[in-house]
Every structure is written in C-alpha cells, then in structure tokens.
Design a protein around this motif. Structure first.
Motif, PDB file in Angstrom:
ATOM      1  N   ASN A 180      -0.795  23.409  26.684  1.00  0.00           N
ATOM      2  CA  ASN A 180       0.055  23.360  27.553  1.00  0.00           C
ATOM      3  C   ASN A 180      -0.164  22.779  29.021  1.00  0.00           C
ATOM      4  O   ASN A 180       0.547  22.792  29.931  1.00  0.00           O
ATOM      5  CB  ASN A 180       0.320  24.831  27.792  1.00  0.00           C
ATOM      6  CG  ASN A 180       0.791  25.620  26.754  1.00  0.00           C
ATOM      7  OD1 ASN A 180       1.984  25.575  26.372  1.00  0.00           O
ATOM      8  ND2 ASN A 180      -0.003  26.382  26.050  1.00  0.00           N
ATOM      9  N   PHE A 240      -3.201  23.626  30.840  1.00  0.00           N
ATOM     10  CA  PHE A 240      -4.096  24.624  31.370  1.00  0.00           C
ATOM     11  C   PHE A 240      -5.460  24.114  31.209  1.00  0.00           C
ATOM     12  O   PHE A 240      -5.793  23.707  30.435  1.00  0.00           O
ATOM     13  CB  PHE A 240      -3.809  25.965  31.021  1.00  0.00           C
ATOM     14  CG  PHE A 240      -2.456  26.524  31.599  1.00  0.00           C
ATOM     15  CD1 PHE A 240      -2.247  27.040  32.747  1.00  0.00           C
ATOM     16  CD2 PHE A 240      -1.343  26.857  30.672  1.00  0.00           C
ATOM     17  CE1 PHE A 240      -1.230  27.598  33.076  1.00  0.00           C
ATOM     18  CE2 PHE A 240      -0.300  27.593  30.899  1.00  0.00           C
ATOM     19  CZ  PHE A 240      -0.022  28.043  32.334  1.00  0.00           C
ATOM     20  N   PHE A 275       0.172  35.542  26.456  1.00  0.00           N
ATOM     21  CA  PHE A 275       1.002  34.174  26.809  1.00  0.00           C
ATOM     22  C   PHE A 275       2.506  34.745  26.842  1.00  0.00           C
ATOM     23  O   PHE A 275       2.550  35.386  25.897  1.00  0.00           O
ATOM     24  CB  PHE A 275       0.769  33.220  25.633  1.00  0.00           C
ATOM     25  CG  PHE A 275      -0.659  32.697  25.454  1.00  0.00           C
ATOM     26  CD1 PHE A 275      -1.227  31.882  26.519  1.00  0.00           C
ATOM     27  CD2 PHE A 275      -1.716  33.123  24.477  1.00  0.00           C
ATOM     28  CE1 PHE A 275      -2.313  31.377  26.472  1.00  0.00           C
ATOM     29  CE2 PHE A 275      -2.832  32.604  24.622  1.00  0.00           C
ATOM     30  CZ  PHE A 275      -3.329  31.734  25.570  1.00  0.00           C
ATOM     31  N   THR A 317       1.101  28.245  21.048  1.00  0.00           N
ATOM     32  CA  THR A 317      -0.055  28.368  21.740  1.00  0.00           C
ATOM     33  C   THR A 317      -1.038  29.493  21.084  1.00  0.00           C
ATOM     34  O   THR A 317      -2.259  29.114  21.168  1.00  0.00           O
ATOM     35  CB  THR A 317       0.320  29.042  23.260  1.00  0.00           C
ATOM     36  OG1 THR A 317       1.178  28.087  23.664  1.00  0.00           O
ATOM     37  CG2 THR A 317      -1.011  29.081  24.025  1.00  0.00           C
ATOM     38  N   GLU A 347      -7.842  28.122  36.307  1.00  0.00           N
ATOM     39  CA  GLU A 347      -8.332  27.867  34.941  1.00  0.00           C
ATOM     40  C   GLU A 347      -8.825  29.249  34.412  1.00  0.00           C
ATOM     41  O   GLU A 347      -8.968  30.269  35.170  1.00  0.00           O
ATOM     42  CB  GLU A 347      -9.836  27.007  35.179  1.00  0.00           C
ATOM     43  CG  GLU A 347     -10.871  27.950  35.905  1.00  0.00           C
ATOM     44  CD  GLU A 347     -12.146  26.967  36.014  1.00  0.00           C
ATOM     45  OE1 GLU A 347     -13.233  27.329  35.466  1.00  0.00           O
ATOM     46  OE2 GLU A 347     -12.116  26.155  36.641  1.00  0.00           O
ATOM     47  N   THR A 365      -4.974  38.537  32.265  1.00  0.00           N
ATOM     48  CA  THR A 365      -4.559  37.256  32.473  1.00  0.00           C
ATOM     49  C   THR A 365      -3.232  37.069  31.575  1.00  0.00           C
ATOM     50  O   THR A 365      -3.454  36.810  30.317  1.00  0.00           O
ATOM     51  CB  THR A 365      -5.522  36.149  32.720  1.00  0.00           C
ATOM     52  OG1 THR A 365      -6.443  36.529  33.588  1.00  0.00           O
ATOM     53  CG2 THR A 365      -4.907  34.712  33.077  1.00  0.00           C
ATOM     54  N   THR A 403       3.690  24.608  34.155  1.00  0.00           N
ATOM     55  CA  THR A 403       2.633  23.583  33.687  1.00  0.00           C
ATOM     56  C   THR A 403       3.118  22.885  32.683  1.00  0.00           C
ATOM     57  O   THR A 403       3.538  23.343  31.459  1.00  0.00           O
ATOM     58  CB  THR A 403       1.456  24.609  33.306  1.00  0.00           C
ATOM     59  OG1 THR A 403       1.012  25.308  34.625  1.00  0.00           O
ATOM     60  CG2 THR A 403       0.138  23.576  32.971  1.00  0.00           C
ATOM     61  N   LEU A 431      -0.611  33.674  30.927  1.00  0.00           N
ATOM     62  CA  LEU A 431       0.026  32.209  31.135  1.00  0.00           C
ATOM     63  C   LEU A 431       1.269  31.865  30.718  1.00  0.00           C
ATOM     64  O   LEU A 431       1.516  32.363  29.429  1.00  0.00           O
ATOM     65  CB  LEU A 431      -1.096  31.320  30.318  1.00  0.00           C
ATOM     66  CG  LEU A 431      -2.641  31.421  30.922  1.00  0.00           C
ATOM     67  CD1 LEU A 431      -3.488  30.311  30.107  1.00  0.00           C
ATOM     68  CD2 LEU A 431      -2.527  31.313  32.387  1.00  0.00           C
ATOM     69  N   TYR A 432       2.000  31.630  31.506  1.00  0.00           N
ATOM     70  CA  TYR A 432       3.695  30.876  30.802  1.00  0.00           C
ATOM     71  C   TYR A 432       3.581  29.952  30.383  1.00  0.00           C
ATOM     72  O   TYR A 432       3.128  28.801  30.685  1.00  0.00           O
ATOM     73  CB  TYR A 432       4.403  31.164  32.311  1.00  0.00           C
ATOM     74  CG  TYR A 432       4.274  32.452  32.951  1.00  0.00           C
ATOM     75  CD1 TYR A 432       4.014  33.639  32.370  1.00  0.00           C
ATOM     76  CD2 TYR A 432       4.774  32.540  34.338  1.00  0.00           C
ATOM     77  CE1 TYR A 432       4.119  34.922  33.240  1.00  0.00           C
ATOM     78  CE2 TYR A 432       4.942  33.504  34.930  1.00  0.00           C
ATOM     79  CZ  TYR A 432       4.477  34.761  34.478  1.00  0.00           C
ATOM     80  OH  TYR A 432       4.190  36.233  35.347  1.00  0.00           O
ATOM     81  N   VAL A 433       3.966  29.997  28.921  1.00  0.00           N
ATOM     82  CA  VAL A 433       4.186  28.625  28.064  1.00  0.00           C
ATOM     83  C   VAL A 433       5.243  28.409  27.585  1.00  0.00           C
ATOM     84  O   VAL A 433       6.267  29.523  27.504  1.00  0.00           O
ATOM     85  CB  VAL A 433       2.796  28.895  26.960  1.00  0.00           C
ATOM     86  CG1 VAL A 433       1.731  29.043  27.618  1.00  0.00           C
ATOM     87  CG2 VAL A 433       3.196  29.912  26.272  1.00  0.00           C
TER      88      VAL A 433
END
Length: 131
Positions: A119, A121, A51, A16, A77, A6, A67, A8-10
């Motif tokens: 962030n 999330f 990330f 992070t 989530e 997974t 986000t 996540l774009y941050v």
C-alpha cells in the motif's frame, strides 16, 4: 491507558493480509467483511496491527489522505523486530515489498532496514533495541 492497536487504511484488506502473511510471516487473527467495508487483524503479539478498507474508514465521518504505493510514504512507519534483520528484509523484498534501505547498523548498535508494503506504508525491519 494502554496502547491497543495500530490501524492502517488500505484499498484492499484481503490483499494486504495476504501480503503481510507472505512478506513478514504473520498470521491472521480476525477478518470481517461486509461488501466493500472490511477489517482484518494480524497476530503480532501484545499490540494488534489491523487494516481497514477505505470504505469502512470513511464511514466514520472524517477525511484523510490515502496512502498510495506510487506516492510519497505517509509520515508514519510500523516496525517489526527480529534477530535476523537481513533475512527479514530479504523475505519481505522477495515477497513484493519495495526495498527502501537495506540493513545498516546504527550508532546505538541497532540494525535497521526499511521497505514499503503493498500500500506504500513504510515498514521498518530491525533488531530489538539493546540487542
């Protein structure tokens, strides 16, 4: 096919990773940076949590809604399981996670809590299913 990771774009990969190390006790597995394009992974077991900086994600040629910590949570989530949900929830909140829902036992017997990361999330901290 198997579920591999997974991502996540941050806004800030380094920040992070540091947050997740403190809030959830995870360790870095891999980090690559090239200017504002950055990618990092955490050692989370069989499935990788990674990330990606917005600059790197946008270089792939698609658009997405970013986000933000002060905006609504994304409709997704991530979840971490632990035998001590209260301790995990308290650790996350004391290290900068935003409290959303304290631990509660659900009708199916699982203990579940929610926080938001740095962030914005949603992160579920819960007991294993059936445990």
């Amino acid at each position: 096919m198997q579920f591999g990771y997974t991502l996540l774009y941050v806004a800030d990969v380094e920040q992070t990773l540091t947050f997740y190390e403190a809030a959830f006790g995870l360790a870095r597995k891999f980090v690559h940076t090239d200017g504002d394009q950055a990618y990092g992974e955490l050692d989370t077991g069989a499935v990788t949590l990674g990330f990606v900086s917005h600059a790197l994600a946008k270089s792939h040629g698609f658009d997405y809604a970013e986000t933000r910590p002060d905006g609504p949570a994304a409709a997704v989530e991530i979840a971490f399981t632990t035998d001590d949900v209260q301790m995990g929830y308290d650790r996350a909140v004391s290290n900068g996670a935003v409290a959303v829902s304290p631990p509660k036992t659900k009708p199916w017997g699982q203990t579940v809590s929610y926080v938001r990361d740095n962030n914005g999330f949603l992160v579920e901290i819960c007991s294993p299913m059936g445990g």
